[in-house]
Motif scaffolding. Structure first.
Motif, short mmCIF file in Angstrom:
data_model
loop_
_atom_site.label_atom_id
_atom_site.label_comp_id
_atom_site.label_asym_id
_atom_site.label_seq_id
_atom_site.Cartn_x
_atom_site.Cartn_y
_atom_site.Cartn_z
N ARG A 1 1.85 -3.73 3.60
CA ARG A 1 1.12 -4.66 2.73
C ARG A 1 0.88 -6.00 3.41
O ARG A 1 -0.14 -6.65 3.17
CB ARG A 1 1.92 -4.87 1.44
CG ARG A 1 1.18 -5.67 0.41
CD ARG A 1 1.99 -5.77 -0.85
NE ARG A 1 3.41 -5.91 -0.50
CZ ARG A 1 4.23 -6.78 -1.04
NH1 ARG A 1 3.82 -7.56 -1.98
NH2 ARG A 1 5.49 -6.86 -0.67
N GLU A 2 1.77 -6.41 4.29
CA GLU A 2 1.62 -7.69 4.98
C GLU A 2 0.44 -7.68 5.94
O GLU A 2 -0.05 -8.73 6.33
CB GLU A 2 2.90 -8.03 5.77
CG GLU A 2 4.12 -8.24 4.91
CD GLU A 2 4.75 -6.92 4.47
OE1 GLU A 2 4.64 -5.92 5.21
OE2 GLU A 2 5.34 -6.89 3.38
N ARG A 3 -0.01 -6.50 6.35
CA ARG A 3 -1.12 -6.41 7.31
C ARG A 3 -2.43 -6.03 6.63
O ARG A 3 -3.35 -5.54 7.27
CB ARG A 3 -0.78 -5.39 8.39
CG ARG A 3 0.33 -5.91 9.29
CD ARG A 3 0.64 -5.02 10.44
NE ARG A 3 -0.53 -4.52 11.11
CZ ARG A 3 -0.58 -3.35 11.73
NH1 ARG A 3 0.47 -2.57 11.76
NH2 ARG A 3 -1.67 -2.94 12.31
N VAL A 4 -2.52 -6.28 5.31
CA VAL A 4 -3.75 -6.01 4.56
C VAL A 4 -4.26 -7.35 4.03
O VAL A 4 -3.51 -8.12 3.44
CB VAL A 4 -3.48 -5.05 3.38
CG1 VAL A 4 -4.71 -4.88 2.53
CG2 VAL A 4 -3.01 -3.71 3.91
N ALA A 5 -5.56 -7.62 4.25
CA ALA A 5 -6.15 -8.86 3.74
C ALA A 5 -6.06 -8.85 2.22
O ALA A 5 -6.15 -7.80 1.58
CB ALA A 5 -7.59 -8.97 4.20
N LYS B 1 -3.07 -3.87 -2.01
CA LYS B 1 -3.72 -2.63 -1.61
C LYS B 1 -4.60 -2.06 -2.71
O LYS B 1 -5.60 -1.41 -2.42
CB LYS B 1 -2.66 -1.61 -1.21
CG LYS B 1 -1.96 -1.93 0.08
CD LYS B 1 -1.01 -0.80 0.44
CE LYS B 1 -0.39 -1.02 1.78
NZ LYS B 1 0.39 0.14 2.22
N TRP B 2 -4.23 -2.27 -3.98
CA TRP B 2 -5.01 -1.69 -5.08
C TRP B 2 -6.42 -2.26 -5.13
O TRP B 2 -7.36 -1.56 -5.51
CB TRP B 2 -4.29 -1.89 -6.41
CG TRP B 2 -3.09 -1.00 -6.52
CD1 TRP B 2 -1.79 -1.38 -6.45
CD2 TRP B 2 -3.10 0.42 -6.65
NE1 TRP B 2 -0.98 -0.28 -6.55
CE2 TRP B 2 -1.76 0.84 -6.68
CE3 TRP B 2 -4.10 1.38 -6.75
CZ2 TRP B 2 -1.40 2.18 -6.81
CZ3 TRP B 2 -3.74 2.71 -6.88
CH2 TRP B 2 -2.40 3.10 -6.90
N VAL B 3 -6.59 -3.52 -4.76
CA VAL B 3 -7.94 -4.10 -4.70
C VAL B 3 -8.77 -3.35 -3.67
O VAL B 3 -9.93 -3.01 -3.91
CB VAL B 3 -7.86 -5.61 -4.36
CG1 VAL B 3 -9.23 -6.18 -4.08
CG2 VAL B 3 -7.17 -6.36 -5.48
N TRP B 4 -8.18 -3.05 -2.52
CA TRP B 4 -8.90 -2.35 -1.47
C TRP B 4 -9.18 -0.90 -1.84
O TRP B 4 -10.22 -0.35 -1.48
CB TRP B 4 -8.17 -2.45 -0.13
CG TRP B 4 -8.37 -3.81 0.48
CD1 TRP B 4 -7.44 -4.79 0.61
CD2 TRP B 4 -9.59 -4.34 0.97
NE1 TRP B 4 -8.02 -5.89 1.17
CE2 TRP B 4 -9.34 -5.64 1.41
CE3 TRP B 4 -10.89 -3.84 1.09
CZ2 TRP B 4 -10.32 -6.45 1.96
CZ3 TRP B 4 -11.86 -4.65 1.65
CH2 TRP B 4 -11.58 -5.93 2.07
N ILE C 1 -12.87 -6.13 7.76
CA ILE C 1 -12.22 -7.39 7.37
C ILE C 1 -10.94 -7.20 6.57
O ILE C 1 -10.20 -8.15 6.38
CB ILE C 1 -13.18 -8.29 6.57
CG1 ILE C 1 -13.59 -7.64 5.25
CG2 ILE C 1 -14.38 -8.69 7.38
CD1 ILE C 1 -14.37 -8.54 4.33
N GLY C 2 -10.65 -5.99 6.12
CA GLY C 2 -9.49 -5.78 5.28
C GLY C 2 -8.20 -5.57 6.03
O GLY C 2 -7.12 -5.69 5.46
#
Length: 121
Positions: free
Chosen positions: A41-45, A49-52, A70-71
């Motif tokens: 999760r720390e490496r996701v913009a 994660k649910w938004v992505w 960009i994510g």
């Protein structure tokens, strides 16, 4: 040309191209979702994660491309720690296995096939 086209009225070549594009889009979506699940999760913009997942699934092709561009945050670089004084280097292991390349006589354990040289018989 009637406004109500059916798939059966399209030429076979167009159907093949549409099928390939649909498979490519599906593969990209699956790739993006698998990458999202495996990524911490720390490496996701945006940190969520649910938004992505919603962006990838609901916006299809563009959502997957957005996530992949960009994510994802790059991994933080890890400092290389110098090897401890008592450790064995790759070069010394290779030299022990195959002989020192600086040896002119070829006294290493490489195989010439001759008896007594360590090669195969």
């Amino acid at each position: 040309m009637s406004p109500n086209l059916t798939l059966t009225s399209l030429p076979v070549g167009v159907l093949v191209i549409l099928g390939v594009l649909a498979l490519a889009e599906l593969a990209l979506d699956v790739f993006a979702l698998v990458d999202l699940v495996r990524r911490p999760r720390e490496r996701v913009a945006l940190g969520n994660k649910w938004v992505w997942v919603a962006i990838i699934v609901l916006i299809n092709l563009i959502g997957a491309i957005l996530y992949l561009t960009i994510g994802r945050r790059p991994a933080t670089p890890v400092e290389q720690v110098p090897s401890a004084p008592g450790t064995v280097s790759n070069r010394s292991v290779a030299d022990a296995l195959y002989g020192d390349p600086a040896d002119e006589g070829g006294s290493g354990k490489g195989g010439t096939g001759e008896p007594g040289t360590g090669g195969s018989r």
